[in-house]
Design a protein around this motif. Structure first.
Motif, mmCIF file in Angstrom:
data_model
loop_
_atom_site.group_PDB
_atom_site.id
_atom_site.type_symbol
_atom_site.label_atom_id
_atom_site.label_comp_id
_atom_site.label_asym_id
_atom_site.label_seq_id
_atom_site.Cartn_x
_atom_site.Cartn_y
_atom_site.Cartn_z
ATOM 1 N N LEU A 344 44.850 31.352 45.222
ATOM 2 C CA LEU A 344 43.802 31.976 46.023
ATOM 3 C C LEU A 344 44.385 32.719 47.218
ATOM 4 O O LEU A 344 44.104 33.903 47.432
ATOM 5 C CB LEU A 344 42.815 30.910 46.507
ATOM 6 N N LEU A 345 45.196 32.042 47.998
ATOM 7 C CA LEU A 345 45.684 32.635 49.240
ATOM 8 C C LEU A 345 46.660 33.776 48.982
ATOM 9 O O LEU A 345 46.659 34.781 49.709
ATOM 10 C CB LEU A 345 46.330 31.557 50.106
ATOM 11 N N LEU A 346 47.485 33.659 47.947
ATOM 12 C CA LEU A 346 48.395 34.758 47.622
ATOM 13 C C LEU A 346 47.629 35.982 47.123
ATOM 14 O O LEU A 346 48.004 37.127 47.411
ATOM 15 C CB LEU A 346 49.413 34.309 46.563
ATOM 16 N N VAL A 351 43.924 44.059 48.957
ATOM 17 C CA VAL A 351 42.585 44.480 49.386
ATOM 18 C C VAL A 351 41.630 44.517 48.200
ATOM 19 O O VAL A 351 40.419 44.335 48.371
ATOM 20 C CB VAL A 351 42.617 45.847 50.100
ATOM 21 N N ASN A 352 42.156 44.736 46.994
ATOM 22 C CA ASN A 352 41.298 44.703 45.804
ATOM 23 C C ASN A 352 40.654 43.332 45.635
ATOM 24 O O ASN A 352 39.486 43.222 45.251
ATOM 25 C CB ASN A 352 42.100 45.059 44.556
ATOM 26 N N THR A 353 41.429 42.271 45.896
ATOM 27 C CA THR A 353 40.893 40.916 45.779
ATOM 28 C C THR A 353 39.811 40.674 46.816
ATOM 29 O O THR A 353 38.757 40.096 46.519
ATOM 30 C CB THR A 353 42.011 39.874 45.927
ATOM 31 N N LEU A 358 33.993 39.913 47.826
ATOM 32 C CA LEU A 358 32.758 40.283 48.512
ATOM 33 C C LEU A 358 31.668 40.645 47.507
ATOM 34 O O LEU A 358 30.532 40.172 47.595
ATOM 35 C CB LEU A 358 33.010 41.477 49.444
ATOM 36 N N GLY A 359 32.022 41.511 46.539
ATOM 37 C CA GLY A 359 31.035 41.978 45.575
ATOM 38 C C GLY A 359 30.513 40.880 44.683
ATOM 39 O O GLY A 359 29.285 40.702 44.533
#
Length: 422
Positions: A344-346, A351-353, A358-359
């Protein structure tokens, strides 16, 4: 601030997260419609529309769309799932306006004329043929169709030769008009851009968009416990064994992800170590848990020689039974938590992640969890939790199986499955 959200009067939702230490921006336009929203006769139309939005607008040809973003080193793509469609771009922060201009031009001004629709029909039919030649992918659609027989979630996203061949440009325009409406649109932006800049840029474009508010009526699928066996001249057997899982709104989904990681989520997982490394029975074996609005699906995939199928099935069921009865060890549990947290953190270095989180979170949950909140949920998982959830998922009465291979008949495979389930 983690993220900010603006809801326009017409229902369009705009979410953004500023990431000031990067030079890029990712922009996604999410439409709350996918293959689940299609009928038997329109199966594949959401995916078809996704293709058509790249075929040119009244302002740009398809070539110009590609060239304008290529010229600034940007990326442009889209994908369709069972429950949503996403069009996205990634550019340098200085070209954020260009990305907005191109994506919104595609969304609002695509021609979708008769000639282009007919030409693209051949492309998608070839895509279906290509998919038929990839049994390691095809078997997952067979599995979904088996476990969710007769439900839209069980249909392939790409559609069928029959449905795709029948579509006209009027069909596509009508479906788009009915489903690409303000209340079903989410725009997510992440990168080196402020929320104020995002809202100021997007509001004039989306504020006048009109359309009926759509109340999505989702019928939760009932599951079947069946065997779907397909004869095909392949070198390997490709099989998936599994059962219903948890929706994204169910807190047990975090426990299921921990179990999945331990069972078949990587090179150190039980299935990989036991079936491939210790026994040498397969090249590929893994498990997965996928979640949707109101349900989920758990599966174990293996690709192997026909003579090894019975032994591999026995070992898979042995591991499932072991977790049901004993749970997982404290060492396994901590390792799985660390693996999931690390993944998760990596991933958040992209920015795509951020944009995708968000979406998807807005579509499914109407909220976005901070990474720290997800980590906290994972940290709370106990050995007792894994036993409880494993007994919910790994109920043999709920198990279905799909397999592709060089069978003469499926009698032996069916007997193996019934024996192991019993």
């Amino acid at each position: 601030m983690f993220y900010q959200k603006e809801v326009l009067p017409n229902g369009v939702r705009i979410l953004s997260q500023q990431v000031p230490h990067v030079r890029s921006v990712a922009l996604g336009i999410w439409v709350d419609v996918g293959s689940r929203d299609e009928s038997d006769s329109t199966a594949g139309i959401s995916h078809y529309i996704e293709h058509m939005l790249f075929k040119g607008t009244h302002n740009r040809t398809a070539k110009q769309i590609a060239e304008e973003l290529d010229a600034v080193g940007g990326q442009l793509n889209a994908f369709t799932t069972k429950e949503y469609t996403c069009y996205y771009a990634k550019v340098l922060d200085e070209h954020f306006g260009l990305a907005v201009d191109i994506l919104t031009d595609m969304l609002f001004n695509s021609k979708i004329d008769e000639q282009d629709v007919e030409r693209e029909k051949n492309v998608i039919l070839e895509e279906i043929k290509m998919y038929e030649d990839a049994p390691d992918e095809l078997v997952h659609d067979m599995f979904a169709k088996t476990i969710w027989s007769g439900h839209p979630l069980g249909r392939p996203i790409i559609g069928t030769t029959e449905t795709v061949s029948s579509f006209t440009f009027e069909d596509l325009r009508s479906f788009m008009k009915s489903n690409y409406t303000p209340h079903r649109l989410v725009i997510s932006v992440a990168g080196n851009v402020s929320h104020q800049q995002v809202v100021e840029k997007l509001t004039p474009i989306f504020q006048n968009l009109s359309g009926n508010e759509f109340s999505r009526e989702l019928a939760r699928p009932t599951h079947s416990s069946e065997l779907n066996c397909r004869s095909k001249e392949t070198e390997q057997v490709h099989m998936v064994i599994g059962s219903p899982g948890f929706s994204l709104k169910d807190e047990s989904v975090y426990i299921a992800q921990v179990i999945n990681t331990i069972l078949g989520g990587g090179l150190s997982s039980r299935l990989f170590q036991e079936i491939r490394e210790q026994r040498g029975l397969v090249y590929s074996v893994y498990s997965y848990h996928s979640s949707y609005y109101d349900t989920g699906i758990f599966g174990v995939y293996a690709g192997l020689s026909k003579q090894n199928v019975g032994q591999a099935m026995e070992l898979i069921f042995k591991e499932l039974k072991d977790i049901k009865q004993k749970g997982v060890t404290p060492i396994e549990l901590q390792r799985a938590k660390d693996q999931l947290k690390g993944n998760l953190l990596l991933s958040l270095e992209s920015v795509n992640t951020h944009m995708s989180r968000l979406g998807k979170s807005e579509l499914y949950l109407k909220k976005v969890y901070k990474p720290e909140e997800i980590v906290e949920k994972l940290n709370k998982v106990t050995v007792e939790d894994t036993i409880r959830v494993a007994n919910e998922i790994f109920n043999h009465d709920n198990f279905s199986m799909a397999a592709i291979g060089p069978w003469q008949d499926c009698g032996e495979l069916k007997a193996n499955l019934e024996n192991l389930k019993g």
